[in-house]
Scaffold this motif. Structure first.
Motif, PDB file in Angstrom:
ATOM      1  N   VAL A  57      18.502  33.311  52.846  1.00 42.07           N
ATOM      2  CA  VAL A  57      19.309  32.399  52.022  1.00 42.07           C
ATOM      3  C   VAL A  57      19.910  33.291  51.313  1.00 42.07           C
ATOM      4  CG1 VAL A  57      18.533  31.047  49.988  1.00 42.07           C
ATOM      5  CG2 VAL A  57      17.309  30.655  51.744  1.00 42.07           C
ATOM      6  N   PHE A  58      19.705  34.387  50.921  1.00 37.87           N
ATOM      7  CA  PHE A  58      20.042  35.605  50.215  1.00 37.87           C
ATOM      8  C   PHE A  58      20.830  36.740  50.534  1.00 37.87           C
ATOM      9  CE2 PHE A  58      16.423  33.515  47.678  1.00 37.87           C
ATOM     10  CZ  PHE A  58      16.744  33.522  46.445  1.00 37.87           C
ATOM     11  N   VAL A  59      20.692  36.658  52.020  1.00 42.14           N
ATOM     12  CA  VAL A  59      21.825  38.098  52.350  1.00 42.14           C
ATOM     13  C   VAL A  59      22.475  37.570  53.098  1.00 42.14           C
ATOM     14  CG1 VAL A  59      21.779  39.753  54.255  1.00 42.14           C
ATOM     15  CG2 VAL A  59      19.862  39.240  53.233  1.00 42.14           C
ATOM     16  N   GLY A  60      23.679  38.549  52.329  1.00 39.74           N
ATOM     17  CA  GLY A  60      25.388  37.642  52.749  1.00 39.74           C
ATOM     18  C   GLY A  60      26.526  38.279  53.641  1.00 39.74           C
ATOM     19  N   PRO A  61      27.205  37.332  54.234  1.00 39.80           N
ATOM     20  CA  PRO A  61      27.868  37.913  55.190  1.00 39.80           C
ATOM     21  C   PRO A  61      28.281  39.402  55.300  1.00 39.80           C
ATOM     22  CG  PRO A  61      28.914  35.536  55.025  1.00 39.80           C
ATOM     23  CD  PRO A  61      28.119  36.314  53.770  1.00 39.80           C
ATOM     24  N   SER A  62      28.439  39.529  54.423  1.00 35.33           N
ATOM     25  CA  SER A  62      28.165  41.016  54.414  1.00 35.33           C
ATOM     26  C   SER A  62      27.269  41.584  54.482  1.00 35.33           C
ATOM     27  CB  SER A  62      29.310  41.044  53.093  1.00 35.33           C
ATOM     28  OG  SER A  62      28.569  41.256  52.328  1.00 35.33           O
ATOM     29  N   GLY A  63      26.208  41.427  54.067  1.00 40.08           N
ATOM     30  CA  GLY A  63      25.051  42.290  54.228  1.00 40.08           C
ATOM     31  C   GLY A  63      24.342  42.559  52.895  1.00 40.08           C
ATOM     32  N   GLN A  64      24.831  42.466  51.705  1.00 41.40           N
ATOM     33  CA  GLN A  64      24.658  42.387  50.770  1.00 41.40           C
ATOM     34  C   GLN A  64      24.150  41.017  50.408  1.00 41.40           C
ATOM     35  OE1 GLN A  64      25.199  45.566  48.896  1.00 41.40           O
ATOM     36  NE2 GLN A  64      26.497  46.021  50.715  1.00 41.40           N
ATOM     37  N   ILE A  65      22.585  41.026  49.223  1.00 43.27           N
ATOM     38  CA  ILE A  65      22.022  40.644  48.306  1.00 43.27           C
ATOM     39  C   ILE A  65      22.731  39.341  47.830  1.00 43.27           C
ATOM     40  CG2 ILE A  65      20.056  39.923  46.898  1.00 43.27           C
ATOM     41  CD1 ILE A  65      18.599  42.995  48.371  1.00 43.27           C
ATOM     42  N   GLU A  66      22.753  38.537  47.550  1.00 45.60           N
ATOM     43  CA  GLU A  66      23.637  37.036  46.796  1.00 45.60           C
ATOM     44  C   GLU A  66      22.255  36.198  46.544  1.00 45.60           C
ATOM     45  OE1 GLU A  66      26.592  35.048  49.492  1.00 45.60           O
ATOM     46  OE2 GLU A  66      27.185  36.659  49.853  1.00 45.60           O
ATOM     47  N   LEU A  67      22.586  36.378  44.548  1.00 47.57           N
ATOM     48  CA  LEU A  67      21.640  35.810  43.717  1.00 47.57           C
ATOM     49  C   LEU A  67      22.748  34.275  43.502  1.00 47.57           C
ATOM     50  CD1 LEU A  67      19.309  38.208  42.053  1.00 47.57           C
ATOM     51  CD2 LEU A  67      19.503  37.450  43.845  1.00 47.57           C
ATOM     52  N   VAL A  68      23.689  34.759  43.610  1.00 44.99           N
ATOM     53  CA  VAL A  68      24.795  33.854  43.976  1.00 44.99           C
ATOM     54  C   VAL A  68      25.390  32.788  44.607  1.00 44.99           C
ATOM     55  CG1 VAL A  68      26.506  32.346  41.856  1.00 44.99           C
ATOM     56  CG2 VAL A  68      24.568  34.368  40.927  1.00 44.99           C
TER      57      VAL A  68
END
Length: 111
Positions: A57-68
């Motif tokens: 849920v919280f790790v985006g395709p780039s590997g960064q944490i996404e809260l939004v």
């Protein structure tokens, strides 16, 4: 990682997995385990579920944490629906549909 290290990791994983499975055969009956251990076992399933879902849920395709983004928002919608209705199927369905809608909106806006 060298070939020796790779095989050490594989064999170590095999030993740990076998030991965990064997422990359920060799350990005493659950009624004979200490109360604190039984209380802890009840928390294993939610912990495993959280460990599987949170990175999705919280790790985006780039590997960064996404809260939004679409995934966290869809997960929040699914959690609210599940909390209000106490229905697993409605929570899963609302999460999937909201994720699809949010991804379609994001794709349309980014064009």
């Amino acid at each position: 990682m060298t070939a020796t290290e790779t095989w050490a990791v594989i064999l170590g994983g095999m030993v740990v997995t076998y030991a965990v499975r064997l422990s359920f055969i060799l350990l005493p009956h659950p009624d004979r385990l200490p109360a604190i251990f039984r209380r802890g076992l009840r928390l294993v399933a939610p912990a495993v579920l959280a460990a599987i879902l949170v990175p999705q849920v919280f790790v985006g395709p780039s590997g960064q944490i996404e809260l939004v983004g679409p995934r966290p928002l869809a997960a929040a919608i699914a959690a609210i629906v599940g909390w209000r209705t106490h229905s697993t199927w409605l929570a899963i369905g609302s999460g999937m549909v909201s994720l699809w809608i949010l991804q379609a909106i994001l794709a349309a806006v980014s064009r």
